[in-house]
Design a protein around this motif. Structure first.
Motif: not given
Length: 146
Positions: A96-119
């Motif tokens: 499972p992962h999530h996305h950081l999406i740049c509003t200027k260039c539309n670059k999409i960066t994936e990130f994982e965070d087990p703490d976020l899932h637990k939260f």
């Protein structure tokens, strides 16, 4: 098979099993779209998937039915950027992962965070809510000098 050993299906087998459970079969159109989505290991714009469908004489209605089936089968997911652009990516057997999406260039960066899932699971538990899935998309500006 020993207890505790889980056998993972290939994406193709999982899709075929899903279709059979719905009394459907793997048509040529389904195979074309499936192969296209699983041949690309990045985020696909809906427009690119549409072009592939058109190239293979697959109607828009058929394409959307196929995409919705693949979402229901938990093979792909759909997400949006801040401008409403639709993206798809295959998620079967991916962590499972999530996305950081740049509003200027539309670059999409994936990130994982087990703490976020637990939260999120804890919030659901506190509210007597059964967690099935979630998508986190963070809009902002990247540092790529875009």
């Amino acid at each position: 098979m020993r207890p505790g050993i889980k056998i993972m299906l290939t994406p193709e087998k999982k899709y075929d099993t899903y279709l059979k459970s719905k009394n459907q079969r793997l048509t040529e159109a389904r195979k074309i779209i499936f192969d296209y989505l699983f041949s690309v290991h990045s985020h696909l714009k809906l427009d690119d998937i549409r072009k592939e469908a058109e190239k293979n004489n697959i109607s828009r209605a058929t394409l959307f039915r196929i995409l919705n089936q693949m979402i229901d089968a938990e093979l792909i997911q759909k997400f949006f950027d801040d401008k409403g652009q639709v993206y798809y990516e295959h998620i079967y057997e991916h962590t499972p992962h999530h996305h950081l999406i740049c509003t200027k260039c539309n670059k999409i960066t994936e990130f994982e965070d087990p703490d976020l899932h637990k939260f999120l699971e804890d919030i659901c538990k506190k509210n007597n809510f059964i967690h099935q899935n979630h998508i986190v998309e963070v809009m902002g500006v990247c540092d790529s000098k875009c």
